[in-house]
Design a protein around this motif. Structure first.
Motif, PDB file in Angstrom:
ATOM      1  N   GLY A 166       0.830  -1.214   0.000  1.00  0.00           N
ATOM      2  CA  GLY A 166       0.000   0.000   0.000  1.00  0.00           C
ATOM      3  C   GLY A 166       0.856   1.252   0.000  1.00  0.00           C
ATOM      4  O   GLY A 166       0.592   2.200  -0.763  1.00  0.00           O
ATOM      5  N   GLN A 167       1.890   1.269   0.849  1.00  0.00           N
ATOM      6  CA  GLN A 167       2.793   2.423   0.916  1.00  0.00           C
ATOM      7  C   GLN A 167       3.578   2.602  -0.388  1.00  0.00           C
ATOM      8  O   GLN A 167       3.828   3.731  -0.828  1.00  0.00           O
ATOM      9  CB  GLN A 167       3.762   2.262   2.095  1.00  0.00           C
ATOM     10  N   MET A 168       3.960   1.475  -0.989  1.00  0.00           N
ATOM     11  CA  MET A 168       4.685   1.533  -2.269  1.00  0.00           C
ATOM     12  C   MET A 168       3.794   2.116  -3.371  1.00  0.00           C
ATOM     13  O   MET A 168       4.248   2.903  -4.202  1.00  0.00           O
ATOM     14  CB  MET A 168       5.159   0.139  -2.690  1.00  0.00           C
ATOM     15  N   GLU A 169       2.512   1.728  -3.345  1.00  0.00           N
ATOM     16  CA  GLU A 169       1.560   2.271  -4.331  1.00  0.00           C
ATOM     17  C   GLU A 169       1.423   3.782  -4.170  1.00  0.00           C
ATOM     18  O   GLU A 169       1.370   4.518  -5.155  1.00  0.00           O
ATOM     19  CB  GLU A 169       0.195   1.604  -4.169  1.00  0.00           C
ATOM     20  N   GLU A 170       1.388   4.242  -2.910  1.00  0.00           N
ATOM     21  CA  GLU A 170       1.317   5.690  -2.648  1.00  0.00           C
ATOM     22  C   GLU A 170       2.551   6.403  -3.195  1.00  0.00           C
ATOM     23  O   GLU A 170       2.458   7.501  -3.768  1.00  0.00           O
ATOM     24  CB  GLU A 170       1.188   5.942  -1.141  1.00  0.00           C
ATOM     25  N   LEU A 171       3.725   5.776  -3.006  1.00  0.00           N
ATOM     26  CA  LEU A 171       4.967   6.361  -3.534  1.00  0.00           C
ATOM     27  C   LEU A 171       4.923   6.439  -5.058  1.00  0.00           C
ATOM     28  O   LEU A 171       5.408   7.398  -5.661  1.00  0.00           O
ATOM     29  CB  LEU A 171       6.182   5.538  -3.101  1.00  0.00           C
ATOM     30  N   TYR A 172       4.333   5.414  -5.688  1.00  0.00           N
ATOM     31  CA  TYR A 172       4.191   5.425  -7.148  1.00  0.00           C
ATOM     32  C   TYR A 172       3.285   6.566  -7.610  1.00  0.00           C
ATOM     33  O   TYR A 172       3.516   7.164  -8.652  1.00  0.00           O
ATOM     34  CB  TYR A 172       3.641   4.084  -7.655  1.00  0.00           C
ATOM     35  N   MET A 173       2.255   6.843  -6.812  1.00  0.00           N
ATOM     36  CA  MET A 173       1.331   7.936  -7.161  1.00  0.00           C
ATOM     37  C   MET A 173       1.992   9.307  -6.967  1.00  0.00           C
ATOM     38  O   MET A 173       1.703  10.262  -7.678  1.00  0.00           O
ATOM     39  CB  MET A 173       0.053   7.862  -6.309  1.00  0.00           C
ATOM     40  N   ALA A 174       2.907   9.394  -5.998  1.00  0.00           N
ATOM     41  CA  ALA A 174       3.501  10.687  -5.645  1.00  0.00           C
ATOM     42  C   ALA A 174       4.752  11.018  -6.456  1.00  0.00           C
ATOM     43  O   ALA A 174       5.153  12.176  -6.548  1.00  0.00           O
ATOM     44  CB  ALA A 174       3.840  10.702  -4.161  1.00  0.00           C
ATOM     45  N   ASN A 175       5.405   9.988  -7.038  1.00  0.00           N
ATOM     46  CA  ASN A 175       6.654  10.224  -7.770  1.00  0.00           C
ATOM     47  C   ASN A 175       6.534   9.770  -9.218  1.00  0.00           C
ATOM     48  O   ASN A 175       5.575   9.108  -9.583  1.00  0.00           O
ATOM     49  CB  ASN A 175       7.800   9.453  -7.103  1.00  0.00           C
ATOM     50  N   SER A 176       7.566  10.109 -10.004  1.00  0.00           N
ATOM     51  CA  SER A 176       7.533   9.694 -11.409  1.00  0.00           C
ATOM     52  C   SER A 176       7.737   8.186 -11.502  1.00  0.00           C
ATOM     53  O   SER A 176       8.496   7.597 -10.732  1.00  0.00           O
ATOM     54  CB  SER A 176       8.597  10.438 -12.205  1.00  0.00           C
ATOM     55  N   ARG A 177       7.042   7.557 -12.458  1.00  0.00           N
ATOM     56  CA  ARG A 177       7.113   6.098 -12.622  1.00  0.00           C
ATOM     57  C   ARG A 177       8.551   5.654 -12.896  1.00  0.00           C
ATOM     58  O   ARG A 177       9.004   4.640 -12.395  1.00  0.00           O
ATOM     59  CB  ARG A 177       6.227   5.655 -13.801  1.00  0.00           C
TER      60      ARG A 177
END
Length: 344
Positions: free
Chosen positions: A48-59
């Motif tokens: 879940g936290q990793m998904e949030e990081l993906y949403m907040a940063n460039s792919r």
């Protein structure tokens, strides 16, 4: 002398680069912290936290950072525990299904390229086994299609040295029964090739027991006899697959998100583009660099009348391929003729 305007631009570029480096360093620290804490019980919160990081940063930044950290964590000179590798690959699989297929594709490409590089060099450590285990588990958790696994098996069988025999055994033990379920015919072909190689290369090996053991394992696979394979335990993979089904949001968590990509395509991705990722099928280098095919296209266009070419020009058919297609459609006798010409 550097004019003030250019000087200002250079200063801005330097500060931007510094800022970017700081951001990437911070991102790496965060991802590293999550990966270090990764285990089966907290996989849900960490994904879940990793998904949030993906949403907040460039792919791109996230893919590069995650792949680097996972590679340094899993690819070592000593054999890694199977459970640890499975948990790391399961995280990639969940992100692959929930965030986008480019996550799994990026990681897979890095792993396969490293594996190919190490296979060519005579590395003494267990890096090859660790990389092969990562590929096997990417297949177990439906990130990649069995096509890639069969390509790797065929490559190992064609080389057939003691190191390759070890790797074939390792791969068959991990995913042999899944391969049998997915494509029994292809597995049968690989087994037949291996038996042929073993019979011709018998004199080459001093230690025959390894080859014999590999052939016995293959026979057990063909007969679907799990008891004959020592240490084979499908239970951990099944348990983690159940956890994967619980954590994947989309209904498309099954085999429709599997990357059906061959070994050759992955290894030539830099030259030919990545057709398995949407929008990445052409990456800078011209894919049709073959002069012969270009000459054929021009030749085909040259056969038609100048009147038709004039019409094509008027309708703004501004490339050779567009003009070819236009001329084919205009000069064909019927739809079958058009189909044949377009195929050519």
């Amino acid at each position: 002398y550097v004019p003030p305007q250019i000087r200002k631009a250079l200063i801005n570029k330097e500060t931007l680069d510094e800022k970017k480096r700081e951001e990437l360093g911070r991102l790496k620290k965060m991802v590293n912290g999550l990966i270090n804490r990764l285990s089966e019980p907290n996989l849900s919160s960490i994904s879940g936290q990793m998904e949030e990081l993906y949403m907040a940063n460039s792919r791109k930044d996230m893919n590069d950072t995650l792949t680097d950290i996972l590679m340094s964590a899993c690819v070592t000179a000593v054999a890694m525990p199977a459970r640890l590798l499975m948990e790391h690959v399961l995280l990639v699989s969940i992100l692959h299904h929930n965030v986008g297929i480019e996550v799994g594709a990026h990681f897979l490409e890095a792993v396969v390229k490293k594996f190919d590089e190490l296979c060519k060099s005579d590395a003494e450590g267990k890096e090859c086994e660790n990389l092969l285990a990562l590929i096997a588990h990417l297949y177990n958790f439906h990130v990649v299609h069995c096509l890639l696994i069969f390509d790797i098996l065929k490559k190992l069988v064609s080389t057939f040295t003691e190191k390759e025999i070890e790797l074939i055994l390792f791969l068959l033990k991990n995913v042999g029964f899944s391969l049998r379920k997915d494509d029994a015919l292809a597995l049968k072909e690989v087994i037949t090739d291996a038996q042929r190689k073993a019979s011709t290369a018998e004199k080459k090996f001093q230690d025959q027991t390894r080859v014999r053991f590999m052939l016995e394992t293959m026979l057990a696979l063909r007969n679907n006899d799990m008891r004959k394979i020592p240490g084979y335990d499908p239970e951990p993979v099944e348990r983690l697959r159940k956890l994967q089904r619980a954590l994947v949001h989309s209904s498309g968590s099954g085999k429709d998100t599997q990357l059906r990509v061959s070994l050759e395509s992955l290894l030539s991705a830099d030259q030919a583009g990545r057709w398995w990722i949407v929008g990445s099928s052409w990456s800078g280098a011209p894919m049709i660099s073959d002069t012969k095919s270009q000459a054929q296209q021009k030749l085909h266009v040259g056969k038609v009348s100048s009147k038709l070419m004039e019409l094509a020009h008027k309708l703004r058919m501004n490339t050779d391929i567009r003009r070819s297609i236009f001329c084919v459609l205009m000069t064909s006798e019927d739809y079958m003729d058009a189909f044949e010409k377009l195929l050519k």
